[in-house]
Design an enzyme around this catalytic site. Sequence first.
Site, PDB file in Angstrom:
ATOM      1  N   HIS A 116      15.808 -39.378  15.053  1.00 47.69           N
ATOM      2  CA  HIS A 116      16.297 -38.472  14.214  1.00 47.69           C
ATOM      3  C   HIS A 116      15.390 -38.413  12.940  1.00 47.69           C
ATOM      4  O   HIS A 116      15.197 -39.644  12.278  1.00 47.69           O
ATOM      5  CB  HIS A 116      17.713 -38.451  13.882  1.00 47.69           C
ATOM      6  CG  HIS A 116      18.673 -38.153  14.986  1.00 47.69           C
ATOM      7  ND1 HIS A 116      18.949 -38.944  15.792  1.00 47.69           N
ATOM      8  CD2 HIS A 116      19.251 -36.954  15.309  1.00 47.69           C
ATOM      9  CE1 HIS A 116      19.890 -38.470  16.599  1.00 47.69           C
ATOM     10  NE2 HIS A 116      20.130 -37.238  16.333  1.00 47.69           N
ATOM     11  N   ASP A 151      15.353 -35.450  16.237  1.00 44.48           N
ATOM     12  CA  ASP A 151      15.957 -34.108  16.179  1.00 44.48           C
ATOM     13  C   ASP A 151      16.481 -34.004  14.844  1.00 44.48           C
ATOM     14  O   ASP A 151      16.266 -34.843  13.870  1.00 44.48           O
ATOM     15  CB  ASP A 151      17.254 -34.227  17.089  1.00 44.48           C
ATOM     16  CG  ASP A 151      17.018 -34.282  18.440  1.00 44.48           C
ATOM     17  OD1 ASP A 151      15.918 -34.208  18.892  1.00 44.48           O
ATOM     18  OD2 ASP A 151      18.071 -34.178  19.229  1.00 44.48           O
TER      19      ASP A 151
END
Length: 418
Positions: free
Chosen positions: A386, A244
């Site tokens: 991430h 992400d």
Amino acid sequence: MKKLLPYMLFLIAIIGFMTGQQSAGAEGSVVIHKVIQDTVILEEPSASSTELAELAKNSFVTVTKASKGWAYIQTLGQEGYVKSDVLAKVKPKGYLLAAKGGTTLFTAPSQHAQKIGHLYEGRILFVYGTAPGGWSFVQYGEDVGYIATNTLKKPTAIKQQINAKDGAVLRLTASPSGEILGTLANKTIVQSYTTLAGWTYVEAGEQQGYIKAAELTDILNRQVYNKGKPVAKGESKRVALTFDDGPSAKVTPQILAILKKYNAKATFFMIGQNVASHQAVVQQVYQDGHEIGNHTWNHQNLVSLPMVAVKQQVAQTSNAIYAAIGQYPTVFRPPYGATNEQVRSIMTIPSILWSIDTLDWKHHNPDKILAYVRANVQDGSIILMHDIHQTTANGLENVLLYLQKQGYEFVTVSEILQ
């Protein structure tokens, strides 16, 4: 024997399509075959007929008619008869032309061969086979020839449904003037792969082609997924790695290099403003065969926003992704996992949460990322990480090594849902 073909044409015979030809395999159409042994083209269907040219093994030809053990075939600049038993029908596979700006179509597998034309990115091409040197033999509508294999990408399928009262007209190409292949009935479930200028390439059983994008509706858009579909007994276990908040100019390329080393595919949920700032990185993610998802424009909590702002967050990001790669995102992840029925009502792609939160954003510890995965992974897990933290890149290889040793296959989110 007449030696009428130069070396490259002797090696690879190219198709000469008849006017009005249909897609391979369609009723009454010409059909592409592969030559399975060296042979000769004859003027008449008789072993004593005049020999016109040599035809090499692994060439591709078009069969326009066949009877009594003979086939009438066409290649570039030549046509005639061959024995039917030297040919094998080829079933094509659909691949997405992913090269930015498209690619050149050649008569033979060489950049020095004659140029036939240009194929544009975003189209699904029928691929019939490969040739040495990194070339693929392809068809798009009536255009056939060779392109570089590295311009192709296996497309990601999304399950959708026909939403047209009178059915959707299926066409050979993404155009209202494209040849009609048939009609898909209303409510038919299809696999859709790419949308191009208002046209979507779909497959439904043995039928495949383009329909108007407006005649499709997503059947997954009101649901939220936090895990994938378990595999059948005897098949490899699967996990979906997701990243992400990127792309990051520094960290994302490191993650891509590690994924490539392990032949792992992943899904990147991207922030729109980062997409706009780092288009080259977005393109590399896409060219490496990974899936790209929408993660809003600037990571707002959508539940707290008015619906007009939610729509803007999603649409602006989708448009930025399209501007970078010529394709819209295939999945969506709400920031913080915050969603509700109202937010999902505007979605046209599946909303994806996660099975395992590695908390890499919180602890910034590579060893803890692996610990969370080891403690929780199972078949169908969707793992959240991430690609904006250096510590995530530092810990990724150990995660891949562990999962690989446990027998897991690394797939995209769209793949793990099926």
